[in-house]
Design an enzyme around this catalytic site. Structure first.
Site, PDB file in Angstrom:
ATOM      1  CG  ASP A 198      -1.670  -1.325   1.355  1.00 16.90           C
ATOM      2  OD1 ASP A 198      -2.405  -1.665   0.423  1.00 16.90           O
ATOM      3  OD2 ASP A 198      -1.491  -2.018   2.375  1.00 16.90           O
TER       4      ASP A 198
ATOM      5  CG  HIS B 229      -3.431  -5.081   3.546  1.00 14.83           C
ATOM      6  ND1 HIS B 229      -3.009  -4.318   2.496  1.00 14.83           N
ATOM      7  CD2 HIS B 229      -3.855  -6.252   3.009  1.00 14.83           C
ATOM      8  CE1 HIS B 229      -3.167  -5.000   1.370  1.00 14.83           C
ATOM      9  NE2 HIS B 229      -3.681  -6.175   1.656  1.00 14.83           N
TER      10      HIS B 229
HETATM   11  P1  NAX Z   1      -2.410 -18.143  -3.926  1.00  7.95           P
HETATM   12  O1  NAX Z   1      -3.782 -18.676  -3.745  1.00  7.95           O
HETATM   13  O2  NAX Z   1      -1.789 -18.117  -5.273  1.00  7.95           O
HETATM   14  O3  NAX Z   1      -1.414 -18.960  -2.976  1.00  7.95           O
HETATM   15  C1  NAX Z   1      -1.708 -19.245  -1.649  1.00  7.95           C
HETATM   16  C2  NAX Z   1      -0.994 -20.539  -1.310  1.00  7.95           C
HETATM   17  O4  NAX Z   1      -1.143 -20.763   0.094  1.00  7.95           O
HETATM   18  C3  NAX Z   1      -1.559 -21.759  -2.024  1.00  7.95           C
HETATM   19  O5  NAX Z   1      -0.507 -22.416  -2.719  1.00  7.95           O
HETATM   20  C4  NAX Z   1      -2.102 -22.603  -0.889  1.00  7.95           C
HETATM   21  O6  NAX Z   1      -1.951 -23.996  -1.134  1.00  7.95           O
HETATM   22  C5  NAX Z   1      -1.252 -22.155   0.278  1.00  7.95           C
HETATM   23  N1  NAX Z   1      -1.806 -22.438   1.599  1.00  7.95           N
HETATM   24  C6  NAX Z   1      -3.102 -22.425   1.983  1.00  7.95           C
HETATM   25  N2  NAX Z   1      -3.202 -22.796   3.267  1.00  7.95           N
HETATM   26  C7  NAX Z   1      -1.957 -23.045   3.704  1.00  7.95           C
HETATM   27  C8  NAX Z   1      -1.419 -23.477   4.945  1.00  7.95           C
HETATM   28  N3  NAX Z   1      -2.216 -23.768   5.988  1.00  7.95           N
HETATM   29  N4  NAX Z   1      -0.088 -23.619   5.050  1.00  7.95           N
HETATM   30  C9  NAX Z   1       0.700 -23.392   3.996  1.00  7.95           C
HETATM   31  N5  NAX Z   1       0.257 -22.983   2.790  1.00  7.95           N
HETATM   32  C10 NAX Z   1      -1.055 -22.810   2.652  1.00  7.95           C
HETATM   33  O7  NAX Z   1      -2.427 -16.694  -3.258  1.00  7.95           O
HETATM   34  P2  NAX Z   1      -1.394 -15.485  -3.457  1.00  7.95           P
HETATM   35  O8  NAX Z   1      -1.812 -14.671  -4.615  1.00  7.95           O
HETATM   36  O9  NAX Z   1      -0.008 -16.016  -3.405  1.00  7.95           O
HETATM   37  O10 NAX Z   1      -1.717 -14.616  -2.160  1.00  7.95           O
HETATM   38  C11 NAX Z   1      -1.409 -15.075  -0.868  1.00  7.95           C
HETATM   39  C12 NAX Z   1      -2.040 -14.190   0.190  1.00  7.95           C
HETATM   40  O11 NAX Z   1      -1.527 -12.878   0.127  1.00  7.95           O
HETATM   41  C13 NAX Z   1      -3.557 -14.036   0.055  1.00  7.95           C
HETATM   42  O12 NAX Z   1      -4.130 -14.180   1.359  1.00  7.95           O
HETATM   43  C14 NAX Z   1      -3.713 -12.614  -0.414  1.00  7.95           C
HETATM   44  O13 NAX Z   1      -4.976 -12.071  -0.049  1.00  7.95           O
HETATM   45  C15 NAX Z   1      -2.578 -11.949   0.280  1.00  7.95           C
HETATM   46  N6  NAX Z   1      -2.147 -10.642  -0.228  1.00  7.95           N
HETATM   47  C16 NAX Z   1      -1.746  -9.716   0.686  1.00  7.95           C
HETATM   48  C17 NAX Z   1      -1.276  -8.477   0.320  1.00  7.95           C
HETATM   49  C18 NAX Z   1      -0.821  -7.485   1.329  1.00  7.95           C
HETATM   50  O14 NAX Z   1      -0.504  -6.371   0.923  1.00  7.95           O
HETATM   51  N7  NAX Z   1      -0.766  -7.766   2.639  1.00  7.95           N
HETATM   52  C19 NAX Z   1      -1.218  -8.087  -1.114  1.00  7.95           C
HETATM   53  C20 NAX Z   1      -1.226  -9.257  -2.051  1.00  7.95           C
HETATM   54  C21 NAX Z   1      -2.132 -10.389  -1.660  1.00  7.95           C
HETATM   55  O15 NAX Z   1      -3.441 -10.088  -2.059  1.00  7.95           O
END
Ligand code: NAX
Length: 325
Positions: free
Chosen positions: A159, A187
């Site tokens: 952000d 966030h």
């Molecule tokens: P993806 O869905 O591509 O990847 C998430 C991964 O996490 C998947 O491979 C899944 O298998 C794995 N996962 C789920 N549960 C798990 C667990 N218990 N232990 C280990 N791995 C696990 O998502 P992606 O685009 O990589 O985003 C990841 C996270 O970042 C999301 O929650 C998203 O909302 C968040 N974000 C946060 C941002 C921020 O500024 N704080 C910005 C970007 C993003 O939106």
């Protein structure tokens, strides 16, 4: 040579993981003199994809990469961890209520907090990226009572960087000419990107912009809703920019920064209730963050900060009711 630092990435097979791991292994997270050992934590269905990413990491022959392990066991992943990047989370799916979302994430961040408590290195630093990031960090932290609270942080650096870019474009200056940018609060769409304390050319960025309507009706919503705009344009959520922000966050925490934005545990500064993990202006010195003190907060900013902090307090109350903290 220096001992390798253990960096654990959860959700390693996801899209942010894919953008993040190569940068960590190339030395951009901790600097060019620090070897890293990567631990990739995934859920069983994604382990094979994580193995594929590990094969590509091998194929980069990064001189600083001292080893990679892949696991679905949080205890193993966080054993001896120095830097924990908690990226994997449960996304909100259609029809899901907030309570369901918080509960599903509690099922992830509670055991991860416990595993960090049980096995992390004394100097562990935790960055939560997975949403709802601030509250997920609060959950993990509350299950790691032996780890100092200040080691749990959540990411608002994306952000922050978005805000820098928007205002630089508006003013026709380089981002490097803008200092003291701050994201306050959660966030989420209620976050407050603050141009009154940001500076450009010796005056406040708000003054330099000189357009209150733009600030209120364009700048703030553009920054707050940028994630949705990226999804709309790219057909997928921010990944490389999120990974970049995670790198910036940890790099600055370790190496120092005069002024950046991090969501950190509140000590009551600026009227943010103690214990909430809220974004503040921080300075990093000797590997530790401190909230920048003594800023005067105008009425417009006060209202925005209070609204976002109010949302954080509601999320905290909801996870408390669910027995997650
Ligand atoms: P993806 O869905 O591509 O990847 C998430 C991964 O996490 C998947 O491979 C899944 O298998 C794995 N996962 C789920 N549960 C798990 C667990 N218990 N232990 C280990 N791995 C696990 O998502 P992606 O685009 O990589 O985003 C990841 C996270 O970042 C999301 O929650 C998203 O909302 C968040 N974000 C946060 C941002 C921020 O500024 N704080 C910005 C970007 C993003 O939106």
């Amino acid at each position: 040579s220096k001992a390798a630092v253990k960096v654990t990435v959860t959700g390693a097979a996801g899209q942010i993981g894919y953008a993040l791991l190569f940068r960590i292994a190339s030395g951009q997270l901790l600097g060019p003199d620090t070897p890293v050992r990567l631990s990739l934590l995934e859920i069983p269905p994604a382990l094979k994809a994580a193995e594929g990413t590990a094969m590509e990491l091998d194929d980069c022959a990064f001189p600083l990469l001292a080893g990679i392990d892949i696991t679905d066991d949080a205890k193993h992943a966080f054993d001896g961890v120095n830097v924990a990047l908690l990226v994997g989370a449960r996304p909100r799916t259609k029809g899901m209520e907030r309570g369901d979302l918080l509960e599903a994430n509690g099922g992830i961040f509670k055991p991860q907090g416990e595993a960090i408590n049980a096995g992390a290195a004394d100097d562990v630093r935790v960055l939560v990226v997975g949403n709802p990031a601030n509250t997920n960090a609060l959950i993990a932290r509350s299950h790691a009572p032996d780890v100092p609270a200040e080691r749990f942080t959540a990411m608002t650096r994306l952000d922050h960087n978005r805000a820098l870019s928007q205002v630089a474009t508006k003013l026709g200056v380089s981002v490097s000419e803008i200092s003291r940018m701050t994201i306050w609060g959660n966030h989420s769409a209620t976050q407050y990107p603050d141009l009154f304390r940001a500076q450009v050319g010796g005056r406040s960025a708000a003054e330099a912009v000189g357009d209150d309507a733009w600030l209120r009706d364009t700048f703030i919503p553009t920054v707050a809703k940028r994630g949705a705009a990226i999804i709309e344009a790219r057909g997928a959520s921010s990944a490389a920019s999120a990974a970049n922000a995670a790198i910036d966050h940890v790099y600055d925490w370790v190496h120092g920064s005069d002024w950046t934005s991090m969501a950190v545990v509140s000590d009551g500064s600026y009227g943010v209730p103690e214990g909430l993990i809220s974004s503040f202006p921080v300075r990093c010195v000797d590997g530790q963050w401190q909230i920048i003190q003594g800023l005067e907060i105008d009425e417009f900013s006060r209202e925005r900060i209070d609204a976002s902090v109010g949302e954080l307090a509601e999320e905290r109350d909801a996870v408390r009711e669910l027995g997650l903290i």
